[in-house]
Design a protein around this motif. Structure first.
Motif, short mmCIF file in Angstrom:
data_model
loop_
_atom_site.label_atom_id
_atom_site.label_comp_id
_atom_site.label_asym_id
_atom_site.label_seq_id
_atom_site.Cartn_x
_atom_site.Cartn_y
_atom_site.Cartn_z
N UNK A 328 0.72 -1.10 -0.02
CA UNK A 328 -0.03 0.02 -0.07
C UNK A 328 0.66 1.18 -0.10
N UNK A 329 2.24 1.11 -0.04
CA UNK A 329 2.94 2.26 -0.47
C UNK A 329 3.41 2.77 1.19
N UNK A 330 2.60 2.53 2.11
CA UNK A 330 3.02 3.03 3.26
C UNK A 330 3.23 4.66 3.74
N UNK A 331 4.25 5.19 3.98
CA UNK A 331 4.00 6.53 4.34
C UNK A 331 3.82 7.34 3.17
N UNK A 332 4.22 8.52 3.26
CA UNK A 332 3.88 9.69 2.20
C UNK A 332 4.97 9.61 1.29
N UNK A 333 4.77 10.32 0.17
CA UNK A 333 5.83 10.22 -0.88
C UNK A 333 6.83 10.68 -0.29
N UNK A 334 6.94 12.04 0.35
CA UNK A 334 8.11 12.49 0.83
C UNK A 334 8.90 11.80 1.75
N UNK A 335 8.32 11.08 2.67
CA UNK A 335 8.79 10.35 3.37
C UNK A 335 9.61 8.91 2.70
N UNK A 336 8.88 8.26 1.65
CA UNK A 336 9.34 7.25 0.80
C UNK A 336 10.37 7.58 0.07
N UNK A 337 10.43 8.84 -0.31
CA UNK A 337 11.74 9.39 -1.08
C UNK A 337 12.97 9.56 -0.33
N UNK A 338 12.93 9.84 0.90
CA UNK A 338 14.11 10.53 1.84
C UNK A 338 14.52 9.29 2.81
N UNK A 339 13.70 8.41 2.98
CA UNK A 339 14.42 6.99 3.65
C UNK A 339 14.36 7.21 5.37
N UNK A 340 15.31 6.83 5.93
CA UNK A 340 15.57 6.49 7.21
C UNK A 340 15.42 7.89 8.10
N UNK A 341 15.86 8.98 7.30
CA UNK A 341 15.83 10.31 8.20
C UNK A 341 17.25 10.56 8.70
N UNK A 342 18.24 9.94 8.31
CA UNK A 342 19.58 10.57 8.92
C UNK A 342 19.97 11.80 8.59
N UNK A 343 20.38 12.46 9.51
CA UNK A 343 20.77 13.82 9.54
C UNK A 343 19.77 14.78 9.45
N UNK A 344 18.84 14.31 9.54
CA UNK A 344 17.31 15.24 9.23
C UNK A 344 16.35 14.84 10.41
N UNK A 345 15.76 13.76 10.65
CA UNK A 345 14.96 13.51 11.75
C UNK A 345 15.60 12.61 12.51
N UNK A 346 16.62 12.21 12.47
CA UNK A 346 17.49 11.09 13.19
C UNK A 346 19.09 11.53 13.33
N UNK A 347 19.40 11.25 14.59
CA UNK A 347 20.77 11.60 14.88
C UNK A 347 21.53 10.82 15.50
N UNK A 348 22.73 10.61 15.86
CA UNK A 348 23.55 9.85 16.47
C UNK A 348 24.32 10.64 17.59
N UNK A 349 24.43 10.24 18.75
CA UNK A 349 25.25 11.11 19.76
C UNK A 349 26.19 10.10 20.48
N UNK A 350 27.21 10.66 20.57
CA UNK A 350 28.52 9.78 20.84
C UNK A 350 28.73 9.74 22.36
N UNK A 351 29.63 9.04 23.18
CA UNK A 351 29.68 9.20 24.71
C UNK A 351 30.46 10.54 24.95
N UNK A 352 30.87 11.40 24.10
CA UNK A 352 31.43 12.70 24.33
C UNK A 352 30.37 13.84 23.94
N UNK A 353 29.21 13.41 23.43
CA UNK A 353 28.29 14.30 23.11
C UNK A 353 28.37 14.87 21.87
#
Length: 449
Positions: A328-353
């Motif tokens: 059923x194509x799941x999320x909206x077209x904008x979400x399907x075209x951008x993927x996992x959201x790395x650097x945008x909606x999703x970030x990683x934080x190291x032990x030093x912050x």
């Protein structure tokens, strides 16, 4: 745009833009080469010696109905999808430990230290990370935090403190934290499992499959294999969660291109939620996958798809992560075209912050985005990731798989091609084969209902 393909003798066609998948016969397979116009004279000239004219005309009529109903040969007319509103961060990979009690040969994180110092996240830095997430989450109520490493169970007391602090933030800011954890399972015990089941919505446990495969790559600090220690603990955790809301996650390399046997081994042990992924490594590594390995890899996916269908019919089914797709194509077209959201909606934080677009960018200073310690954050980098999608990537724009893979992994693209805009070619080829298998499985299940 359409993509026709065959999996284990079953012919299918995907209408890329609508997401419709059709199981087809030999006649339709041949007819599709003449669409979408289906010039009658040319079609009859090409196919009348192979099929009766009445069958050809009937098939063309059926295909024209699908075209009229926007289920075949549909064109994309929505322009380049864009995320609406101000950018928000909704998910964080919080590195509880840049250290590990295993020394896995293929570890992208350099056996846990991410090519830096071995260190653990302290409570104060972790608090600032959670506060940063709340502060940058905007209207989002549900926030996701994955405790990651290295091995986060090596710093589990701090993890538990941070979970408690997150619960306090929930009440104060009307947020809801969904905590997860990724672990090698070595330190799991009954108390840890009980805590994980109370507080974590999902857990990922690393197991590569057959004991000899796992032990060849995933060794302890003393050089011993770890399968016999980890597997029973992982199964105990999986059973305690009623075989839901977890994954056992493996990696296959050049040394086990028959990884379908590893998936089935894990299923035979009793695991119901399984993911086995290809290793990503430069060709200089002896375990790395190359284009020369694709034939064997594709064959393994084909065998796995066949076994997957067979076991489900027999009542012995399991879920394989890469075979689970939404027709059923799941999320909206904008979400399907951008993927996992790395650097945008999703970030990683190291032990030093330090903040990075995701865990696989950690250590790449070019992509450091700021620090939770001083509250800095590079909005320009965030907008750079937000504006990158399958329509802005030249190779992706014309690819039939774009709405399922969403352009692939940005970190792999950068590490192999020096740019997040140029997909990792080998990864693309494997992804497309997985998708063909997944679409065939889903279409057959729907067809048989």
């Amino acid at each position: 745009m359409i993509h026709k393909f065959e999996v284990n003798g079953i012919k299918l066609v995907l209408d890329v833009n609508s997401g419709a998948v059709h199981v087809i016969d030999d006649l339709v397979w041949d007819l599709l080469d003449h669409g979408p116009d289906f010039d009658t004279d040319n079609v009859y000239k090409a196919l009348r010696g192979k099929y009766p004219v009445s069958d050809i005309q009937e098939a063309m009529d059926e295909l024209n109905v699908l075209i009229q109903e926007n289920m075949l040969y549909t064109e994309w007319d929505g322009g380049i999808p864009a995320m609406a509103g101000e950018p928000v961060i909704k998910a964080m990979c919080l590195h509880a430990a840049h250290d590990c009690n295993l020394r896995c040969s293929y570890c992208f994180a350099s056996t846990g230290d991410f090519k830096g110092e071995r260190e653990l996240l302290d409570f104060e830095t972790g608090k600032k990370a959670l506060e940063f997430l709340v502060r940058h989450s905007g209207h989002r109520r549900n926030l996701e935090v994955d405790f990651f490493g290295g091995e986060p169970l090596m710093n589990f007391d701090t993890v538990k403190q941070l979970v408690a602090y997150g619960r306090a933030l929930e009440k104060k800011h009307n947020k809801k934290f969904k905590f997860t954890i990724t672990t090698n399972g070595l330190l799991l015990d009954d108390d840890t499992i009980d805590y994980i089941n109370r507080e974590f919505v999902n857990v990922v446990i690393s197991i590569d499959g057959r004991p000899e495969v796992h032990d060849s790559m995933r060794k302890t600090c003393t050089g011993r294999g770890s399968y016999d220690i980890i597997a029973p603990k992982a199964l105990r955790l999986a059973d305690s969660r009623d075989q839901n809301n977890y994954y056992v996650r493996g990696t296959f390399t050049r040394f086990n291109k028959d990884f379908d046997k590893d998936v089935l081994h894990l299923a035979d042990q009793g695991f119901k939620q399984i993911s086995v992924e290809p290793v990503v490594a430069p060709e200089s590594e002896d375990y790395a996958l190359t284009k020369a390995d694709l034939k064997d890899i594709f064959a393994a996916y084909g065998r796995l798809a066949e076994a997957y269908i067979k076991r489900r019919k027999e009542g012995r089914g399991f879920n394989f992560f890469h075979f689970m797709v939404d027709l059923n194509q799941g999320p909206c077209a904008a979400k399907r075209s951008t993927g996992c959201g790395a650097g945008n909606e999703y970030i990683a934080v190291t032990p030093r912050g330090d903040i990075y677009p995701c865990h696989q960018f950690v250590g790449d200073e070019e992509y450091r985005m700021g620090s939770v310690v001083d509250g800095s954050f590079d909005r320009e980098k965030q907008l750079r990731f937000r504006g990158t999608n399958v329509f802005t990537k030249e190779k992706c724009a014309s690819c039939w798989a774009k709405f399922y893979c969403s352009g692939g992994c940005a970190a792999n693209a950068f590490h192999f091609n020096g740019s997040i805009d140029k997909p990792y070619d080998l990864g693309c080829e494997m992804e497309k084969k997985r998708l063909e298998c997944a679409l065939a499985i889903k279409a057959l299940e729907t067809f048989e209902e």
